[in-house]
Design an enzyme around this catalytic site. Structure first.
Site, PDB file in Angstrom:
ATOM      1  N   LYS A   1       0.881  -1.180   0.000  1.00 28.42           N
ATOM      2  CA  LYS A   1       0.000   0.000   0.000  1.00 28.42           C
ATOM      3  C   LYS A   1       0.912   1.222   0.000  1.00 28.42           C
ATOM      4  O   LYS A   1       1.420   1.652   1.031  1.00 28.42           O
ATOM      5  CB  LYS A   1      -0.872  -0.010   1.270  1.00 28.42           C
ATOM      6  CG  LYS A   1      -2.185   0.750   1.172  1.00 28.42           C
ATOM      7  CD  LYS A   1      -2.071   2.219   0.799  1.00 28.42           C
ATOM      8  CE  LYS A   1      -1.829   3.108   1.990  1.00 28.42           C
ATOM      9  NZ  LYS A   1      -1.672   4.543   1.597  1.00 28.42           N
TER      10      LYS A   1
ATOM     11  N   GLU B   1       9.348   1.776  10.949  1.00 26.65           N
ATOM     12  CA  GLU B   1      10.419   2.761  10.748  1.00 26.65           C
ATOM     13  C   GLU B   1       9.728   4.112  10.762  1.00 26.65           C
ATOM     14  O   GLU B   1       8.964   4.430   9.856  1.00 26.65           O
ATOM     15  CB  GLU B   1      11.130   2.467   9.419  1.00 26.65           C
ATOM     16  CG  GLU B   1      12.485   3.129   9.324  1.00 26.65           C
ATOM     17  CD  GLU B   1      12.418   4.422   8.557  1.00 26.65           C
ATOM     18  OE1 GLU B   1      12.239   5.475   9.220  1.00 26.65           O
ATOM     19  OE2 GLU B   1      12.524   4.394   7.334  1.00 26.65           O
TER      20      GLU B   1
ATOM     21  N   GLU C   1       9.648  16.809  14.759  1.00 27.91           N
ATOM     22  CA  GLU C   1      10.082  16.580  13.389  1.00 27.91           C
ATOM     23  C   GLU C   1       9.311  17.531  12.471  1.00 27.91           C
ATOM     24  O   GLU C   1       8.082  17.554  12.496  1.00 27.91           O
ATOM     25  CB  GLU C   1       9.785  15.124  13.002  1.00 27.91           C
ATOM     26  CG  GLU C   1      10.324  14.758  11.645  1.00 27.91           C
ATOM     27  CD  GLU C   1      10.067  13.303  11.289  1.00 27.91           C
ATOM     28  OE1 GLU C   1       8.971  12.790  11.588  1.00 27.91           O
ATOM     29  OE2 GLU C   1      10.962  12.679  10.693  1.00 27.91           O
TER      30      GLU C   1
ATOM     31  N   CYS D   1      13.340  10.867   6.721  1.00 25.90           N
ATOM     32  CA  CYS D   1      13.255  10.455   8.137  1.00 25.90           C
ATOM     33  C   CYS D   1      14.605  10.564   8.833  1.00 25.90           C
ATOM     34  O   CYS D   1      14.665  10.843  10.019  1.00 25.90           O
ATOM     35  CB  CYS D   1      12.664   9.057   8.251  1.00 25.90           C
ATOM     36  SG  CYS D   1      13.472   7.902   7.169  1.00 25.90           S
TER      37      CYS D   1
END
Ligand code: ADP
Length: 501
Positions: free
Chosen positions: A195, A269, A399, A303
């Site tokens: 997906k 992750e 973040e 990331c």
């Protein structure tokens, strides 16, 4: 009925324009490529212009169930796991060759879908190919072990596929991140449901066509495109043996909760707020380039972005001056414009999120140094260095996922380590010094899955990658993925059945 619109992007090549003008086959189930059956249309937006290129029909929840069930049947009947390993290896090498044949085309799709410069998109597709080739090779290399059990027994443990594996992936590196999951899973005999992100699905759609062309048996790789609801339906599906997720920490936690109800094994992750520590004795010329690559690449939507620069106080001023100077040479522009070295953000929402984070930081007393000007259209954000931040708070804690670098300074090694570890995340970190003792001491103390020393952001199929703390768990890439996508089966034979000795 089709939801495809005429593509409007003038920069596209003829093949890409033609491919995009057909209805996108957003679902691939059991070897059949077709449009999803949901009523929801998912737009394909060029972030470099903000314009909609086309749209596709989302997968429905029934499509998700059908994809999982096709993968289950293909796993259980052994049409793939039952092949000799060299046969699986050969099919996957063929698949990698097809991706290489279409490298420029796929890179163009990836560039226009994500906004990243075509040169960066080309590197992404090359990386996906090399990950696929690396794991194709593993198909014929996995061995079991003979166990030193009591002598009347003969015991072995063999590695077997898990069965059905699934992946929910993000939009920042669509094809490489999909391949970190799909390549080891499929090479080791599992079947797969992918997906991709609704913000960048094109490469996964095209890849599913290549899987059929390469001769992968039907049902081995299935793809369902759509937004979060499609991901949620997949995460909540019974019948998946392992789910690998890359994305935000909040979504990762939701995925893990759903998977828990189905006893599905997960690896996550998630986000990061990675420290990039520079000591005064480092090769500063190389360090400036390393810091820039660590935060400006992909417009900071990475990331592992080295988003917290931690400088030894004595070099702070000169280092920042050089960083500003070199950053001012970057050219923000459309991904398909050869002059562009920095692309836009993925979406209007992401652009707003970055602007909000910067304005909150300014209100909290930080100083913003925005470098360069942004093009008139598209979701661009200027590279911005933020000084005067409060360590571990606000913009130095959250973040941002944009081209935003916070700066702090230190006088001692202990201070540098404390600042670097002052985060809930633990994905990556960087350290620059010419003293190998400093590198080893600091690397030992950094709480992060990866430490790069005198370089940053090195990825290779052989190098395990993953996080600690709020950055998730489980490792991708390298031989570690062999453990992640197989399970040991222990076989014990009594050599003297019925006897007491
Ligand atoms: P971002 O906010 O950066 O887009 P997300 O974590 O929301 O990151 O998205 C990563 C992937 O997770 C995408 O493929 C997205 O569609 C999917 N996703 C979003 N919400 C959910 C959810 N509730 N359950 C499962 N997958 C989801």
């Amino acid at each position: 009925m089709t939801h495809a619109l005429a593509p409007v992007e003038p920069r596209l090549s003829e093949p890409a324009r033609t491919w995009l003008s057909r209805p996108l086959q957003s679902v691939s189930i059991d070897g059949t490529h077709r449009a999803g059956r949901s009523e929801d249309a998912v737009p394909v937006i060029d972030p470099g212009t903000g314009r909609t290129l086309t749209s596709y029909r989302s997968a429905s929840t029934e499509d998700v169930a059908a994809a999982v069930s096709a993968a289950r049947v293909a796993a259980d009947d052994g049409r793939w796991s039952g092949l000799d390993p060299e046969r699986r290896e050969a099919v996957l090498f063929r698949l990698a060759d097809l991706l290489h044949r279409d490298l420029n085309f796929v890179a163009e799709l990836e560039s226009v879908d994500t906004g990243k410069p075509l040169s960066d998109a080309t590197i992404d597709v090359e990386e996906a190919i090399s990950v696929l080739r690396y794991y194709a090779g593993w198909a014929s290399k996995v061995e079991g072990v003979v166990i030193p059990a009591p002598r009347r027994l003969f015991a072995v443990a063999t590695r077997e596929p898990l069965g059905v594996c699934a992946a929910i992936t993000p939009w920042n590196f669509p094809l490489p991140i999909l391949m970190y999951k799909l390549a080891p899973a499929v090479a080791l005999g599992n079947t797969f449901v992918a997906k991709p992100s609704e913000l960048a699905s094109l490469s996964a759609i095209y890849f599913s066509e290549l899987c059929s062309e390469a001769g992968l048996p039907d049902g081995v790789v299935n793809v369902v495109c759509g937004a979060g609801a499609v991901g949620a339906a997949l995460a909540g599906s019974a019948g998946i043996d392992k789910l690998a997720f890359t994305g935000s920490t909040a979504t990762g936690r939701a995925v893990m909760r759903s998977a828990a109800d189905c006893s599905t094994k997960v690896s996550l992750e998630l986000g990061g707020k990675s420290p990039h520590v520079v000591f005064a004795d480092a090769d500063l010329d190389a360090a400036v380039d390393g810091v820039m690559a660590g935060i400006w690449t992909n417009a900071g939507q990475v990331c592992i972005a080295g988003s917290r620069l931690i400088l030894e106080e004595s070099i702070k001023e000169s280092f920042l001056a050089e960083l500003y100077h070199r950053t001012s040479k970057l050219t923000l522009g459309h991904g398909l414009d050869p002059a562009s070295t920095l692309g836009p953000l993925i979406s209007k929402a992401q652009q707003q999120k970055v602007a909000d984070a910067l304005s909150d930081a300014e209100s909290a007393g930080a100083e913003l140094h925005s470098i360069g000007s942004i093009p008139g259209e598209g979701f661009f954000a200027a590279p911005t260095v933020v000084t005067g931040v409060q360590p571990g708070r606000g913009i130095d804690r959250d973040e941002v996922f944009g081209p935003v670098l916070t700066v702090q300074s230190f006088d001692t090694e202990a201070e540098a380590i404390a600042l670097a570890n002052n985060t809930e995340y633990g994905l990556a970190s960087g350290v620059w010094s010419s003293n190998v003792g400093v590198i080893h001491r600091v690397a030992r103390k950094l709480r992060a899955g990866s430490v790069w020393a005198n370089t940053y952001g090195i990825f290779h199929p052989t190098l395990p990658f993953g996080g600690v703390k709020d950055s998730g768990f489980g490792r991708e890439l390298g031989s570690e993925a062999v453990q992640q996508y197989t399970e040991l089966k222990t076989l014990v034979i009594d050599l003297n059945p019925g006897s007491s000795s």
